[in-house]
Design an enzyme around this catalytic site. Structure first.
Site, PDB file in Angstrom:
ATOM      1  N   HIS A  34       0.837  -1.205   0.000  1.00 48.80           N
ATOM      2  CA  HIS A  34       0.000   0.000   0.000  1.00 48.80           C
ATOM      3  C   HIS A  34       0.874   1.259   0.000  1.00 48.80           C
ATOM      4  O   HIS A  34       0.602   2.212  -0.723  1.00 48.80           O
ATOM      5  CB  HIS A  34      -0.886   0.034   1.250  1.00 48.80           C
ATOM      6  CG  HIS A  34      -1.870  -1.081   1.359  1.00 48.80           C
ATOM      7  ND1 HIS A  34      -1.784  -2.044   2.347  1.00 48.80           N
ATOM      8  CD2 HIS A  34      -2.964  -1.391   0.621  1.00 48.80           C
ATOM      9  CE1 HIS A  34      -2.799  -2.889   2.212  1.00 48.80           C
ATOM     10  NE2 HIS A  34      -3.524  -2.523   1.173  1.00 48.80           N
ATOM     11  N   GLN A 145      -1.155  -4.066  -9.118  1.00 48.35           N
ATOM     12  CA  GLN A 145      -1.292  -5.200 -10.045  1.00 48.35           C
ATOM     13  C   GLN A 145      -1.622  -6.487  -9.308  1.00 48.35           C
ATOM     14  O   GLN A 145      -2.125  -7.449  -9.880  1.00 48.35           O
ATOM     15  CB  GLN A 145       0.000  -5.380 -10.842  1.00 48.35           C
ATOM     16  CG  GLN A 145      -0.193  -6.306 -12.037  1.00 48.35           C
ATOM     17  CD  GLN A 145       1.054  -7.020 -12.447  1.00 48.35           C
ATOM     18  OE1 GLN A 145       2.021  -6.364 -12.839  1.00 48.35           O
ATOM     19  NE2 GLN A 145       1.070  -8.346 -12.341  1.00 48.35           N
ATOM     20  N   GLN A 150      -9.186  -6.732 -10.764  1.00 47.63           N
ATOM     21  CA  GLN A 150      -9.782  -5.483 -10.274  1.00 47.63           C
ATOM     22  C   GLN A 150      -9.327  -4.300 -11.132  1.00 47.63           C
ATOM     23  O   GLN A 150     -10.121  -3.416 -11.461  1.00 47.63           O
ATOM     24  CB  GLN A 150      -9.385  -5.271  -8.814  1.00 47.63           C
ATOM     25  CG  GLN A 150      -9.760  -3.923  -8.244  1.00 47.63           C
ATOM     26  CD  GLN A 150      -9.523  -3.856  -6.757  1.00 47.63           C
ATOM     27  OE1 GLN A 150     -10.358  -4.287  -5.966  1.00 47.63           O
ATOM     28  NE2 GLN A 150      -8.391  -3.325  -6.348  1.00 47.63           N
ATOM     29  N   SER A 183      -2.869  -7.865   3.203  1.00 49.25           N
ATOM     30  CA  SER A 183      -3.385  -7.629   4.564  1.00 49.25           C
ATOM     31  C   SER A 183      -3.758  -8.943   5.231  1.00 49.25           C
ATOM     32  O   SER A 183      -3.730  -9.067   6.445  1.00 49.25           O
ATOM     33  CB  SER A 183      -4.620  -6.735   4.496  1.00 49.25           C
ATOM     34  OG  SER A 183      -4.309  -5.532   3.842  1.00 49.25           O
TER      35      SER A 183
HETATM   36  P1  AMP Z   1      -6.550  -3.670  -0.427  1.00 46.69           P
HETATM   37  O1  AMP Z   1      -6.388  -2.894   0.829  1.00 46.69           O
HETATM   38  O2  AMP Z   1      -6.091  -5.085  -0.327  1.00 46.69           O
HETATM   39  O3  AMP Z   1      -7.911  -3.512  -1.035  1.00 46.69           O
HETATM   40  O4  AMP Z   1      -5.537  -3.022  -1.466  1.00 46.69           O
HETATM   41  C1  AMP Z   1      -5.571  -1.648  -1.754  1.00 46.69           C
HETATM   42  C2  AMP Z   1      -4.727  -1.399  -2.975  1.00 46.69           C
HETATM   43  O5  AMP Z   1      -3.384  -1.805  -2.713  1.00 46.69           O
HETATM   44  C3  AMP Z   1      -5.203  -2.210  -4.187  1.00 46.69           C
HETATM   45  O6  AMP Z   1      -5.081  -1.426  -5.357  1.00 46.69           O
HETATM   46  C4  AMP Z   1      -4.246  -3.373  -4.191  1.00 46.69           C
HETATM   47  O7  AMP Z   1      -4.060  -3.940  -5.471  1.00 46.69           O
HETATM   48  C5  AMP Z   1      -2.972  -2.715  -3.703  1.00 46.69           C
HETATM   49  N1  AMP Z   1      -2.078  -3.732  -3.146  1.00 46.69           N
HETATM   50  C6  AMP Z   1      -2.396  -4.726  -2.283  1.00 46.69           C
HETATM   51  N2  AMP Z   1      -1.323  -5.505  -2.041  1.00 46.69           N
HETATM   52  C7  AMP Z   1      -0.300  -5.000  -2.789  1.00 46.69           C
HETATM   53  C8  AMP Z   1       1.054  -5.367  -2.988  1.00 46.69           C
HETATM   54  N3  AMP Z   1       1.589  -6.436  -2.390  1.00 46.69           N
HETATM   55  N4  AMP Z   1       1.813  -4.614  -3.825  1.00 46.69           N
HETATM   56  C9  AMP Z   1       1.278  -3.545  -4.456  1.00 46.69           C
HETATM   57  N5  AMP Z   1       0.002  -3.139  -4.301  1.00 46.69           N
HETATM   58  C10 AMP Z   1      -0.787  -3.861  -3.482  1.00 46.69           C
END
Ligand code: AMP
Length: 279
Positions: A34, A145, A150, A183
């Site tokens: 994030h 990515q 999504q 997460s």
């Molecule tokens: P989330 O909180 O899981 O909904 O993720 C929020 C944003 O962070 C989304 O656009 C995810 O694709 C991105 N994200 C989650 N994990 C990673 C990661 N390991 N590397 C890069 N971006 C991430």
């Protein structure tokens, strides 16, 4: 008086009239993945906004929703340290005075992979992302990515509804052993955490095999066999597809390939993917 006749010029004009605002939508329980999005936004915009909202309407599994980690104080500290300008952290009541009636249909994009295993998921995503776009008015929105499907759905959403927002897709941040940061990783027991890198290992093995012209179906079957041998892991899908349309590919395909995987480690659902060019 100016006259504009193309949508791309109209968007460019709209965006140029506003100060640059970057939005990073998240569900909290933040990690380096994030923060990499926040840093990217900071380097490109006057104002960077992070939203933290565990969106109930995108969860098809109540257990997954109930157990989604909540670390708001820690998230705030991380965002402060990273130099984020604004956090938008609404309650569910605040976001949804009543349950939305609107239904999106993203065609093939939502009938495969995540869409097939999480009915209604992308409808919930599209509604919350649209609301966040309206509320925070970003000029740029940052997505990872890590959630490839999504990003494709959001691209169509922006295109179909003409949101004056450019999208930036940022690379997946990984732990040293290759496990994609998520997460949900904090919910893995030490035993599960030690086997979780198998997802990325198998993705890279398939990629290397495809690059070396081995048959795609054989590579896929072999990887599925290896994963399905693990008693605590339940593979949901492993798909090898065109990275833009998510349609299946054959051995003679040329272009960007996505290999996408989802598996339960006990009751913790992890996803991962890699994208590469196949000559
Ligand atoms: P989330 O909180 O899981 O909904 O993720 C929020 C944003 O962070 C989304 O656009 C995810 O694709 C991105 N994200 C989650 N994990 C990673 C990661 N390991 N590397 C890069 N971006 C991430």
């Amino acid at each position: 008086m100016e006259v504009i006749k193309t949508t791309s010029e109209m968007l460019e004009y709209t965006v140029s009239q506003r100060r640059s605002v970057g939005l990073v939508p998240t569900m909290g329980a933040l990690h380096e993945g994030h923060l990499s999005l926040i840093r990217q936004s900071k380097s490109e915009n006057v104002l960077s906004v992070c939203s933290i909202f565990v969106n109930p309407i995108q969860f098809n599994n109540p257990n997954d929703f109930a157990k989604y980690p909540n670390t708001l104080d820690n998230d705030m500290a991380m965002l402060e340290n990273t130099g984020c300008d604004l956090v938008f952290a609404p309650s569910a009541k605040e976001m949804y005075q009543s349950l939305p009636l609107l239904k999106f249909d993203f065609g093939h994009l939502e009938t495969v992979m995540e869409g097939a295993f999480r009915p209604g998921h992308f409808n919930g995503v599209a509604i919350v992302v649209s609301k966040l776009f309206h509320l925070t008015r970003p000029t740029v929105a940052y997505f990872g990515q890590k959630d490839l499907q999504q990003t494709l759905v959001v691209k169509r959403l922006v295109e179909d509804l003409g949101f004056p927002i450019s999208l930036k897709i940022c690379p997946t941040m990984r732990e040293k052993d290759g496990l994609a940061m998520s997460s949900r990783n904090v919910r893995l027991t030490p035993a599960l955490r030690s086997i979780a890198p198998i997802l990325y290992q198998q993705l890279t093995l398939i990629r290397d095999g495809i690059q070396n012209r081995f048959a795609i179906l054989d590579l896929k079957n072999k990887a599925m066999e290896v994963i399905e041998q693990l008693p605590t892991v339940k593979l949901e899908y492993l798909e090898i597809a065109d990275a833009a349309s998510l349609l299946p590919i054959n051995d003679s395909y040329t272009g960007d390939v996505a290999i996408c995987i989802a598996a339960y480690f006990d009751d913790v659902r992890l996803i991962d993917n890699i994208v590469f060019y196949k000559p």
